[in-house]
Design an enzyme around this catalytic site. Structure first.
Site, mmCIF file in Angstrom:
data_model
loop_
_atom_site.group_PDB
_atom_site.id
_atom_site.type_symbol
_atom_site.label_atom_id
_atom_site.label_comp_id
_atom_site.label_asym_id
_atom_site.label_seq_id
_atom_site.Cartn_x
_atom_site.Cartn_y
_atom_site.Cartn_z
ATOM 1 N N GLU A 299 0.835 -0.782 -5.130
ATOM 2 C CA GLU A 299 -0.013 0.338 -5.423
ATOM 3 C C GLU A 299 0.671 1.589 -5.452
ATOM 4 O OE1 GLU A 299 -3.595 3.184 -3.301
ATOM 5 O OE2 GLU A 299 -1.842 2.245 -2.205
ATOM 6 N N ASP B 86 0.768 -1.158 -0.159
ATOM 7 C CA ASP B 86 0.032 0.069 -0.012
ATOM 8 C C ASP B 86 0.831 1.198 0.098
ATOM 9 O OD1 ASP B 86 -2.712 1.271 0.415
ATOM 10 O OD2 ASP B 86 -1.638 2.006 2.172
#
Length: 993
Positions: free
Chosen positions: A715, A662
């Site tokens: 990401e 993330d």
């Protein structure tokens, strides 16, 4: 409640051995050097056994003692029938010297007579009586000779200050030797003294005699009590009888006693400085003070047991009471040669516990562990730090270890000590910054935290950063755990490495476990989730962060327990069961992983040991401007190690097949969400976070090396060069690749959703938003994500983003999904979007499953979209052209990409053998008859594989049931073409018939 200790001296327990202020004289030492102890075996032949009792010895009033290191005093004592002074344990040398001088003086005076040689009875109270009577024995038949009832009058003689930590073993040996050398004839006490009768009382320790004088010794306890009253309080030390010829207190080597000629004893009590540091929780080496340690005079035993009433040492048959030094400290000196295996008997108010001494054990971490931790290269860090039930040196318990280099001291606190860690002080292992302690008899299920003394002296209780299990939030304690789970997914693990993820079918169903089916545990989810996902045809599930997090509204993206699956849904082994169940159903498991930042909770990582530790020391770099969290210090070896090992941990311990990392962009740029003046350039003057780059490269390289078949996914929302390039291949920017396997294509997601949100009449002006992705489609290995981020916070659900009425909205979703599954790249779809949920997702209630209830009137509309997703996955997995060359330009060819006025897109996907699939999307709400498209001439006919307008999906059923044959008319730059009727707001897949 466990009571607090009484003040020092308030209980007449066994007295502690104390330091003898004066040493033997040179003459005494020289004499002692020449003198040797009489061997037991030689003495045994001369022994004339006779029974002796303590009462007879008292009645006889035979005083066996020693003169006080001066020849004049010796002569005077002999003339006055042997003056008797306090016999001090540990002053055997002085005894022998006096005995030898007396023997020289009186050797021809009388015949050898029998004296009563008594082994010391371990009774501190009677031993404290000025030794006017011979020390009584309970060592069985060790006292073999009975002395006649010859009265001896003890004159007052100056007594040297001598510590009385007397040796039980020396007593027994000397008593036996003396007893076996005597004969039954009558003799005076003078002769007995000449025969080296050394009598010692087997107490743990005794207060020094300070000018203690004894009058005429009388039988009975009156004298003893009177003498004891003048001395420090004493308590009987229990001793068991042992057969003659055997060493007391365990003959199996557990306790070997020292001979009389050993050096003078020292005080075993904890000194004032160590005492203060232990009480304050700032001692870095408690094991060097507490426990058992060889000292001059024997073995010193020290225990720190707050609230205990008494503490005794037990080793074999030896039991010795320790002196209560006050404030929870207990100490004593035993005349042993070496540290025995022992246990502690601890008395609290209302209970007595027998337990191991936590401070008798060697460290549970070795030099290699500490070296690797210091270098930041311990790839199995979770096996070294944290809390681990184990068997250490043959004892079961739990070993604790935590990294806190700035701490002045660390203690373990938990349910096992009623959350009072005063008595469980950890030791610092050198310069590593690691604190360690093994606690016997502490096992699984216990709650714990670390109590850390900060550099400023304040204290804080922290959850274990390496905890592998936690309490259910909002509770914050760590839980001791170990895994007993037996995996059943060996076949899956062997197969998953057959092909890399970017060359295999890869369609992902993203879910938030706590809200997918609210209220279900890991094990209950294991009964429903695998079947549902398998039925829809997805190859993988991606779990939003599973690691423990205090705030449910963060969806798991503000992690405090990086090594613990959230306890909201069950235990770590329950989570293993869920992963195992998915694997056995043929479904891979990806997990969101959050190494970019962590929350500021004062019981977690923030300023863990009182100073910035896991976060960067520069406040400008530590604070994350968007989320109010703290960023990790990726340049610190131990912090980088914490995160790299964490990635490996999830893959190895929980069989996770991939990590979706993330917020990578926030890690890569120093100026991420920061204004000028709020960030400092790197050493080259740039904005790249070089520490974060190195960390990501190391993490990826380590995970791929250690766990074959896994995939890491970034990401990353910027155009950073080489996110999915190998770490050793440098790009134009001069950096090696970050080493990820896949990257989320955030640009495609943003552009395509923007296009679909426009009214069809306006889409021709935004046609490039659907085609631009092919400009960079092969710069990275991409995943096309319709994730949770796109269906929350006012962004609306996927179907609600579509313009038009309900029919057009559903048709738009179906056409979009068909285009997405055909586009180069892997697919990801968030839960609830597979059946066109109209509402945004909420972690409070999850998907609107009621939309699929047959009793609901619009149920067919939602079920039709879900059926389409199932068919898209089925055809996708069976068609290599749609996934085999996702990252190779050879796998894609445009047919028509510029029909903006028509809102039409058409392209070919090809497999390595050149077998094509034709995908055509019409994003206009009108049917286009006989729409001509150029096609390869070597395909004799095309068969419709998927049509999103089919009636079973809720469409208008404009389909092509029969094969479509090409015509020799060139079109779109190709030698042949076909004519199709394009359904409204639909995508059609055709493949060679």
């Amino acid at each position: 409640m466990t009571p607090r200790p009484e003040s020092s001296g308030s209980r007449p327990k066994g007295t502690a051995g104390e330091k003898i202020p004066e040493q033997p004289t040179a003459a005494q030492q020289k004499s002692a050097t020449r003198k040797t102890a009489v061997p037991k075996q030689g003495a045994a032949k001369k022994a004339a056994p006779a029974k002796a009792t303590a009462k007879k010895a008292a009645a006889a009033k035979t005083t066996v003692g020693k003169t006080v290191a001066k020849k004049a005093a010796t002569k005077k004592a002999a003339a006055e029938k042997t003056a008797v002074e306090q016999p001090a344990a540990g002053t055997a040398t002085a005894k022998k010297t006096a005995a030898k001088k007396t023997a020289v003086k009186k050797s021809a005076a009388k015949k050898a007579t029998t004296v009563k040689a008594t082994a010391a009875k371990t009774t501190a109270v009677k031993a404290a009586a000025s030794k006017s009577t011979a020390a009584e024995t309970v060592a069985g038949k060790a006292a073999a000779a009975k002395s006649p009832a010859a009265k001896t009058t003890a004159k007052k003689a100056p007594a040297k200050k001598a510590g009385t930590a007397e040796r039980a073993a020396a007593t027994t040996t000397a008593a036996e030797a003396a007893a076996k050398k005597t004969t039954p004839a009558k003799a005076t006490a003078k002769k007995a003294a000449a025969k080296k009768t050394a009598t010692a009382t087997s107490t743990v320790a005794e207060s020094p005699a300070k000018k203690t004088t004894a009058g005429k010794a009388s039988a009975g306890e009156a004298v003893a009590k009177k003498s004891a009253a003048k001395k420090a309080p004493a308590r009987k030390a229990a001793a068991r009888k042992a057969p003659a010829g055997q060493a007391p207190a365990g003959d199996a080597g557990s306790a070997q006693f020292v001979p009389p000629e050993m050096e003078v004893a020292v005080s075993p009590a904890v000194d004032a400085v160590d005492r203060e540091r232990l009480l304050a929780g700032t001692h870095h080496a408690p094991h060097s003070v507490l426990g058992a340690h060889p000292v001059p005079g024997g073995i010193a035993f020290r225990a720190f047991r707050p609230y205990a009433l008494s503490v005794a040492v037990v080793s074999g048959e030896l039991r010795a009471e320790l002196h209560n030094d006050g404030e929870g400290f207990f100490s004593g000196l035993l005349p042993l040669r070496e540290v025995p295996a022992y246990r502690l008997v601890v008395e609290y108010e209302g209970t007595v516990l027998e337990t191991e001494d936590a401070y008798r054990f060697l460290p549970t971490l070795g030099d290699l562990d500490l070296h690797l931790i210091g270098e930041g290269r311990h790839e199995e860090l979770w096996t070294a730090l944290g809390a681990h039930p184990t068997t250490h040196e043959g004892v079961t318990g739990t070993r604790f270890a935590v990294w806190a280099p700035n701490a002045r001291g660390v203690r373990v606190t938990g349910t096992f000590n009623f959350w009072d860690g005063t008595g469980h002080v950890m030791r610092s292992l050198g310069s590593s910054g690691v604190w360690e302690l093994f606690l016997p008899d502490v096992g699984e299920g216990e709650l714990y935290k670390f109590e850390i003394t900060r550099p400023d002296g304040s204290k804080t209780q922290r959850a274990d950063p390496m905890a592998r299990r936690t309490e259910v939030p909002p509770a914050t304690s760590s839980v001791i755990t170990s895994s007993e789970y037996e995996w059943g997914d060996a076949e899956w693990l062997a197969r998953r490495a057959e092909a890399p993820a970017h060359e295999a079918p890869f369609s992902v169903y993203e879910i938030h476990l706590p809200s997918w089916r609210p209220g279900l545990t890991y094990r209950q989810l294991a009964e429903q989730l695998p079947g549902y996902v398998k039925n829809l045809g997805f190859t993988h599930v991606e779990l939003m962060p599973v690691a423990e997090h205090p705030f449910g509204g963060s969806w798991g993206y503000q992690v405090t327990g990086f090594y613990a699956p959230t306890a909201r849904l069950g235990t770590p082994d329950d989570f293993r069961y869920l992963v195992d169940s998915l694997h056995r159903a043929g479904i891979g498991v990806l997990m969101d992983w959050v190494p970019a930042h962590f929350p500021r909770d004062d019981w977690a990582l923030a300023e863990f040991d009182g100073r910035p530790l896991y976060e960067h020391e520069d406040p400008l770099r530590a604070a994350h401007p968007d989320w109010g969290t703290l960023e990790f210090d990726f340049g610190r070896n131990e912090v980088r190690n914490f995160l790299v090992a964490n990635a490996v941990y999830w893959c190895e311990e929980f069989h996770i097949d991939g990590l979706r990392v993330d917020a990578v962009a926030s890690m890569l740029y120093l100026d991420y969400s920061r204004e000028p003046g709020q960030w400092t350039p790197n050493e080259h003057g740039g904005r790249e976070n070089l520490d974060a780059v190195a960390f990501l490269q190391e993490m990826n390289a380590t995970v791929y090396r250690r766990v074959p078949g896994v995939v890491t996914i970034a990401e990353e929302s910027t155009a950073w060069d080489g996110v999915t390039r190998a770490t050793h291949h440098k790009g134009p920017s001069g950096f090696g690749g970050l080493g990820f396997g896949l990257k989320w294509n955030m640009g495609w997601m943003h552009d395509s959703l923007q296009y679909m949100s426009h009214e069809p009449v306006h889409r021709k002006y935004h046609h490039g938003e659907m085609t631009f992705s092919m400009v960079y489609a092969y710069s990275e290995n991409y995943v096309l994500p319709i994730s949770h981020d796109e269906v929350v916070h006012g962004k609306r659900s996927l179907v609600s983003k579509m313009p038009g009425d309900w029919w057009q909205q559903r048709a738009g979703v179906r056409a979009y999904l068909g285009f997405m599954w055909a586009h180069p790249g892997k697919q990801l779809l968030f839960m609830g979007q597979e059946f066109a949920q109209g509402a945004e997702w909420s972690e409070a209630h999850g998907p609107d499953w009621w939309l699929l209830d047959p009793g609901y009137g619009a149920e067919p509309d939602h079920r039709g979209v879900r059926d389409l997703v199932r068919d898209l996955n089925t055809v996708y997995r069976a068609t290599p052209a749609l996934w085999r060359l996702d990252t190779d330009p050879a796998g894609f060819e445009w047919i028509v990409g510029d029909a903006a006025d028509d809102n039409v897109l058409a392209f070919l996907r090809l497999d390595p053998e050149g077998v094509p699939v034709l995908a055509v999307s019409n994003f206009a709400p009108v049917t286009r008859q006989d729409y001509r498209l150029g096609v390869p001439e070597d395909v004799p006919a095309w068969h419709e594989a998927v049509n999103t307008d089919a009636a079973r999906y809720g469409g208008s059923d404009v389909t092509h049931p029969d094969p479509v044959k090409p015509e020799p008319q060139p079109w779109h730059g190709r030698p042949a073409s076909i004519r199709l009727t394009l359904p409204p707001l639909a995508t059609v897949w055709l493949r060679p018939a």
